[in-house]
Design a protein around this motif. Sequence first.
Motif, PDB file in Angstrom:
ATOM      1  N   LYS A 184      39.643  38.851  30.085  1.00  0.00           N
ATOM      2  CA  LYS A 184      40.502  37.970  30.879  1.00  0.00           C
ATOM      3  C   LYS A 184      39.640  37.112  31.819  1.00  0.00           C
ATOM      4  O   LYS A 184      39.964  35.968  32.087  1.00  0.00           O
ATOM      5  N   ASN A 185      38.545  37.681  32.310  1.00  0.00           N
ATOM      6  CA  ASN A 185      37.688  36.919  33.227  1.00  0.00           C
ATOM      7  C   ASN A 185      36.796  35.942  32.480  1.00  0.00           C
ATOM      8  O   ASN A 185      36.474  34.869  32.982  1.00  0.00           O
ATOM      9  N   VAL A 238      32.545  52.779  32.418  1.00  0.00           N
ATOM     10  CA  VAL A 238      32.722  53.475  33.684  1.00  0.00           C
ATOM     11  C   VAL A 238      33.563  52.568  34.569  1.00  0.00           C
ATOM     12  O   VAL A 238      33.091  51.521  35.021  1.00  0.00           O
ATOM     13  N   THR A 271      39.794  51.488  35.823  1.00  0.00           N
ATOM     14  CA  THR A 271      40.868  51.064  34.931  1.00  0.00           C
ATOM     15  C   THR A 271      40.360  50.663  33.559  1.00  0.00           C
ATOM     16  O   THR A 271      39.587  49.713  33.415  1.00  0.00           O
ATOM     17  N   ASP A 311      39.909  47.060  31.328  1.00  0.00           N
ATOM     18  CA  ASP A 311      38.938  45.971  31.427  1.00  0.00           C
ATOM     19  C   ASP A 311      37.909  45.934  30.289  1.00  0.00           C
ATOM     20  O   ASP A 311      36.889  45.254  30.399  1.00  0.00           O
ATOM     21  N   ASN A 317      34.071  52.361  44.027  1.00  0.00           N
ATOM     22  CA  ASN A 317      33.007  52.237  45.045  1.00  0.00           C
ATOM     23  C   ASN A 317      32.052  53.428  45.090  1.00  0.00           C
ATOM     24  O   ASN A 317      31.359  53.627  46.091  1.00  0.00           O
ATOM     25  N   ASP A 341      30.031  54.244  42.232  1.00  0.00           N
ATOM     26  CA  ASP A 341      29.133  54.150  41.072  1.00  0.00           C
ATOM     27  C   ASP A 341      27.682  54.427  41.446  1.00  0.00           C
ATOM     28  O   ASP A 341      26.921  54.937  40.623  1.00  0.00           O
ATOM     29  N   SER A 392      32.420  42.794  40.474  1.00  0.00           N
ATOM     30  CA  SER A 392      33.317  43.383  41.471  1.00  0.00           C
ATOM     31  C   SER A 392      32.650  44.536  42.200  1.00  0.00           C
ATOM     32  O   SER A 392      32.974  44.814  43.344  1.00  0.00           O
ATOM     33  N   ARG A 443      31.244  43.467  45.277  1.00  0.00           N
ATOM     34  CA  ARG A 443      32.211  42.928  46.239  1.00  0.00           C
ATOM     35  C   ARG A 443      32.829  44.104  46.993  1.00  0.00           C
ATOM     36  O   ARG A 443      34.036  44.295  47.019  1.00  0.00           O
ATOM     37  N   PRO A 485      32.347  38.590  33.635  1.00  0.00           N
ATOM     38  CA  PRO A 485      32.893  37.735  34.699  1.00  0.00           C
ATOM     39  C   PRO A 485      33.077  36.264  34.288  1.00  0.00           C
ATOM     40  O   PRO A 485      34.018  35.630  34.739  1.00  0.00           O
ATOM     41  N   PRO A 499      42.947  37.502  38.442  1.00  0.00           N
ATOM     42  CA  PRO A 499      44.173  37.463  37.641  1.00  0.00           C
ATOM     43  C   PRO A 499      43.913  36.988  36.209  1.00  0.00           C
ATOM     44  O   PRO A 499      43.129  36.068  35.982  1.00  0.00           O
ATOM     45  N   LYS A 548      45.636  33.114  35.484  1.00  0.00           N
ATOM     46  CA  LYS A 548      45.283  31.902  36.227  1.00  0.00           C
ATOM     47  C   LYS A 548      43.850  32.032  36.734  1.00  0.00           C
ATOM     48  O   LYS A 548      43.223  33.077  36.540  1.00  0.00           O
ATOM     49  N   HIS A 594      42.108  32.299  40.104  1.00  0.00           N
ATOM     50  CA  HIS A 594      42.405  32.518  41.520  1.00  0.00           C
ATOM     51  C   HIS A 594      43.848  32.138  41.802  1.00  0.00           C
ATOM     52  O   HIS A 594      44.751  32.646  41.145  1.00  0.00           O
TER      53      HIS A 594
END
Length: 773
Positions: free
Chosen positions: A190-191, A221, A224, A227, A242, A244, A324, A327, A361, A634, A637, A639
């Motif tokens: 999707k990304n 890993v 969800t 992905d 967070n 990993d 991510s 982030r 990404p 998302p 779309k 962003h």
Amino acid sequence: MTHQRTLTAAHWGVYEVEYDEQGKASRLHPFSQDPDPSPIGLHMLSDEVARLRVGRPAVRKSWLEKGPGAASDKRGQEPFVEVPWDEALDLVAAELKRVQTSWGNEAVFGGSYGWSSAGRFHHAQSQVKRFLNCYGGFVRHQDSYSLGAARVLMPHIVASMEELMAMHTSWDVLAEHCKLFVTFGGVPRKNAQINAGGATLHHVKRGLYGMAAKGVRFVNVTPTAEDLDNGSEVEWLAVRPNTDTALILALCHVLYTEKLYDRSFLDRCTVGFEKFVPYLVGESDGQPKTPAWAERICGISAARIASLAREMAATRTTVSIGWSLQRSHHGEQPFWALVTLACMLGQIGLPGGGFGVGYGPVNLMGSGYPKYSGPTLPQGTNPVKSFIPVARFTDMLLHPGASFDYNGERHTYPDIHLVYWAGGNPYHHHQDLNRLRQAWSKPDTIIFHEQFWTPAAKMADIVLPATTSLERDDIGYGSREPFVIAMKKAREPLGEARDDYDIFQALAQRLGVAEAHSQGHASSGDWLEHLYEEARVKSAKAGVTLPPFAQFWEAGLAEAKGEKRDPVMLAAFRTDPAKHALKTPSGKIEIYSERIASFALDDCPPHPTWMEPIEWLGSRTAERYPLHMLSDQPADKLHSQLDHSPYAKATKIKGRQPITIHPEDAAARGIADGDILRVYNDRGACLAAARLSDRIRRGVVRLSTGAWFDPADAGSNRPLEKHGNPNALTLDVGASKLSQGCIAQTCLVEVERFDGPAPPVTAHQPPAFDVRR
Ligand SMILES: Nc1nc2c(c(=O)[nH]1)N[C@H]1C(S)=C(S)[C@@H](COP(=O)(O)OP(=O)(O)OC[C@H]3O[C@@H](n4cnc5c(=O)[nH]c(N)nc54)[C@H](O)[C@@H]3O)O[C@H]1N2
Ligand SMILES: Nc1nc2c(c(=O)[nH]1)N[C@H]1C(S)=C(S)[C@@H](COP(=O)(O)OP(=O)(O)OC[C@H]3O[C@@H](n4cnc5c(=O)[nH]c(N)nc54)[C@H](O)[C@@H]3O)O[C@H]1N2
Ligand SMILES: [Mo]
């Protein structure tokens, strides 16, 4: 007259524009050459999209009547007054002059982060910077929301993110040589719909399916499993968000204690391993980073961690990480740990081995097409030295004069009186939007160029209507894409919209800098040819040929012809680390960084380190807020762009953004699929609609970004956000003093069924207008 299709490019792909008998652009079709086109943009011509266009220049009522700073706390709550273009331009020019005269250009924030639209000349963020540079400069931003932590860390330890992204091993090489592909954070297709400047051929599906067909084994890993889709089997290790770093350190520990690591690669190509080992084995802190230790943190069984390490060492392995992961609080650490793991495995520079920092990404990674420089708009030079790390925007407004740390230096926040934004949506991208709203009242004036009445535009003082890509000629070019696209104007601008460039040129005339701004180009058309030809010459030097401009424009696209190489990341470096030294201080990969050590930061030690995030499922906060909320990108779309299109709207449930929750977490709270939920923590609350899935780890929820911010009571401090915008809940602190990157993925929440009558979503309505008194 024939009405041939023309092409247009968006970040998410190329579309063919169909014209009706009258020559009116009537429909968009997927690019016929694209094997996996994205549906995101198919409705760009629809009435629903047009309905929210900014039609005329508009000024907030108090600002218009009483001047800069008037009732600035009422931004977003007061009506706008539409004014003629000349008046709006006079107001903007006078305000720029006033601020420059009173406080200098250090008082102008033109950081204006945002993705804008594809098209290299009419790139709004470049346009605003170029214009402000012609008029004395502005306070800029550094880095991105995408890669806040990685952009700062990676050049210290291996190479810049730009260099790394450009040299990713191609999908074809992976299919041929890789045996085991272990990814942290999936490879979300999707990304990969997106490539900045215009994806042309989407290849990630083919890449992943191709690898699976060749028998590559996949381990994902991630909290969800949604992905990664390779059309075949994927082993899912449902990690706690967070954590990993702990898991990767334990993999390193097994390699070390079982002597499965590549000593000779470490000696030849890295520095600092011996300073990392005391930490790894617990000599320095009393805690060996064993699989059992990691299991308690990350939730993956010690036995599986140990066996995975052995499997990795026994076969050709690529380890990959999604953006991510950085982030997040201490987001530098998982990236550094991953590079360290790859060094210990010793396969960096071998086909199908080593590491990847972003398969998924964006479309560019894994491309086998040549790298060349396409056309881009030069932004000029900025005489103002003040800057902020991009995600410190609210801090800057709240704390002028305060100091902040960044990449080993200390800087000071400037005192901002004017904010000028074009091509971004801070009420989409920033964390803790309630906190941003507090800070938003500080500047005297906030100016936006926008196409649509986004939440941010509604919060401005002056809004100037901008054209869309379909309303102007431009050039689409994305890194490592085979085609440059002639984006031909498909229709006249709606309302009174003007190109950002024309708006800036009109302002430049009023401010006496028209020559500098236009550089002698009579029109945008001149600019296009100039930028294209410049890029053509540069590319030719790099062995990539493009046809002359006229031929390109006539044909509608140009293929960048060059040697199609299948890159292997860091292959040259591996072969001869002295001759192909990296730009790190040692020229090698740095497992321990003397430079970062010299910064003496308490939140970014000089080697990969597990540090508890400020909030996570293992922290005290989890007693009150027991769900870790991921706010990923998302699928429907880019962003916040096109959130109001029929395609994106169809993904909503009862008008709200879906939030994915595990069935057991839902059952424990009496939640059924489709229920409206209140998602909350101490920072805010939003409504979202439950979507039950057992493909998410228990204790984790996923609320994708992009629903336009829609506070129920704009006057209150922590209003209920009605639409499902995760940034009503996220945390606005920096990843560390090293990078100050955004940490959107570090966020705990609780959810409950919202049983009352749900307030209607009003985000997709234009603001109120008033007439001049
Ligand atoms: N919670 C959470 N927050 C996040 C993230 C996350 O993972 N979680 N991700 C972050 C990331 S990686 C990013 S990159 C940011 C993205 O944040 P942004 O880039 O700010 O988001 P966009 O919605 O793409 O905003 C672009 C805006 O530009 C406008 N625009 C488009 N074309 C033009 C033009 O030609 N002229 C003008 N004047 N305007 C134009 C669009 O209408 C739109 O409003 O969000 C960040 N925020
Ligand atoms: N369709 C679409 N595509 C996009 C964008 C968009 O808005 N829409 N935005 C583009 C932009 S600007 C960017 S920067 C990229 C961003 O690309 P990424 O940063 O890779 O994207 P995300 O969707 O935030 O996250 C991807 C996956 O990471 C997993 N993840 C999150 N936290 C953790 C963690 O702590 N550990 C592990 N192991 N996994 C975790 C999530 O489960 C999620 O499925 O996407 C780009 N592509
Ligand atoms: Mo991003």
